[in-house]
Design a protein around this motif. Structure first.
Motif, PDB file in Angstrom:
ATOM      1  N   ASN A  45       0.852  -1.182   0.000  1.00  0.00           N
ATOM      2  CA  ASN A  45       0.000   0.000   0.000  1.00  0.00           C
ATOM      3  C   ASN A  45       0.890   1.234   0.000  1.00  0.00           C
ATOM      4  N   TYR A  47       1.246   5.370   0.808  1.00  0.00           N
ATOM      5  CA  TYR A  47       0.668   6.386   1.690  1.00  0.00           C
ATOM      6  C   TYR A  47       1.193   7.762   1.299  1.00  0.00           C
ATOM      7  N   LEU A  54      -4.452  12.159   4.944  1.00  0.00           N
ATOM      8  CA  LEU A  54      -3.694  10.945   4.711  1.00  0.00           C
ATOM      9  C   LEU A  54      -4.432  10.078   3.708  1.00  0.00           C
ATOM     10  N   LYS A  56      -4.351   6.480   1.391  1.00  0.00           N
ATOM     11  CA  LYS A  56      -3.789   5.140   1.221  1.00  0.00           C
ATOM     12  C   LYS A  56      -4.268   4.586  -0.111  1.00  0.00           C
ATOM     13  N   SER A  64      -9.069   7.476   2.622  1.00  0.00           N
ATOM     14  CA  SER A  64      -8.399   8.629   3.203  1.00  0.00           C
ATOM     15  C   SER A  64      -8.900   8.917   4.614  1.00  0.00           C
ATOM     16  N   ILE A  78       3.915   4.174   9.631  1.00  0.00           N
ATOM     17  CA  ILE A  78       3.182   3.085   8.973  1.00  0.00           C
ATOM     18  C   ILE A  78       3.882   1.742   9.175  1.00  0.00           C
TER      19      ILE A  78
END
Length: 258
Positions: A45, A47, A54, A56, A64, A78
């Motif tokens: 994933n 980020y 934020l 993803k 988000s 993360i």
């Protein structure tokens, strides 16, 4: 004879001072629009921070998280994709998210008499932190909602921090590297090069970027990592994959560190 000597001297100089390089192989290039690239997790994933949100992304699907009441996102951890940590320094607040970016926990340091300068995810449902009131490092237990200070006061400014489950690393203004473990033991290491971004693999292995170049620095030896982009704003390294962010793309390279 003088010509031979000059040739030998130039060859010797080239061998001694030429910098070793690490070649890379491009894997893919993924377009993105964001202000800051955070990195990738174990599940591939991506980020980002975009407009203080934020984001993803995986397989062109994105989710988000945004909290306008807490101001600007200062830091994102993360390490654990199931427990993402956001730090809002202006409001002295930590937010924990699950893997769908749903908020699960919110902790305000003011409620505990703490002013957090920096934080990071630790083991056993705990967070590393540095408290500017006491100038000490500590651990905050998220289950018990309690904290413990684990160091003596630090009499110098912290330039940068990085964390792992077992150690919390920091650089001082002289670029000297230190770490503290879960039991409060502090170790000091050699001075490392001044740079714009760092990826600390262990106490003896780092990647850093400076002047649009990326270097690997194991045990006081420097290698330049060859990438085909002249400009980038950030990078991360995980499991043999180097990812660089160019403000328009994330470009992934396969590399093998010596």
């Amino acid at each position: 004879m003088p010509k031979f000597f000059n040739y030998f001297f130039l060859l010797f100089t080239f061998i001694c001072f030429s910098q070793e390089v690490i070649q890379t192989t491009i894997i893919d290039s993924i377009p993105f629009e964001a202000e800051k690239f955070i990195g990738t997790d174990a599940y591939k994933n991506y980020y980002f921070i975009k407009k203080n949100t934020l984001v993803k992304v995986n397989n062109n699907k994105s989710i988000s998280y945004q909290n306008l009441t807490l101001g600007k996102i200062t830091f994102v951890d993360i390490q654990n994709p199931l427990q993402i940590v956001l730090f809002y320094k202006d409001f002295n607040t930590i937010v924990l998210l699950d893997n769908q970016l749903n908020e699960t926990t919110q902790v305000n340091g003011n409620n505990f008499g703490l002013i957090w300068e920096t934080i990071g995810l630790s083991r056993q449902n705990s967070l590393w932190f540095f408290d500017t009131n006491s100038m000490k490092f500590g651990l905050f237990n998220l289950i018990e909602n309690k904290f413990q200070l684990i160091s003596n006061p630090l009499n110098e400014k912290i330039k940068l921090t990085r964390s792992s489950y077992n150690n919390f690393y920091w650089l001082n203004e002289e670029n000297e590297l230190f770490s503290i473990n879960y039991f409060g033991k502090i170790n000091s290491y050699e001075k490392i090069p001044d740079a714009e971004n760092y990826e600390i693999i262990s106490q003896n292995d780092y990647l850093y970027s400076k002047n649009q170049k990326i270097f690997y620095f194991p045990n006081n030896k420097t290698y330049e990592i060859v990438v085909d982009k002249n400009t980038f704003s950030n990078f991360c390294y995980k499991d043999g994959i180097l990812s660089i962010f160019t403000n328009n793309f994330v470009i992934n390279y396969k590399i093998k560190l010596p």
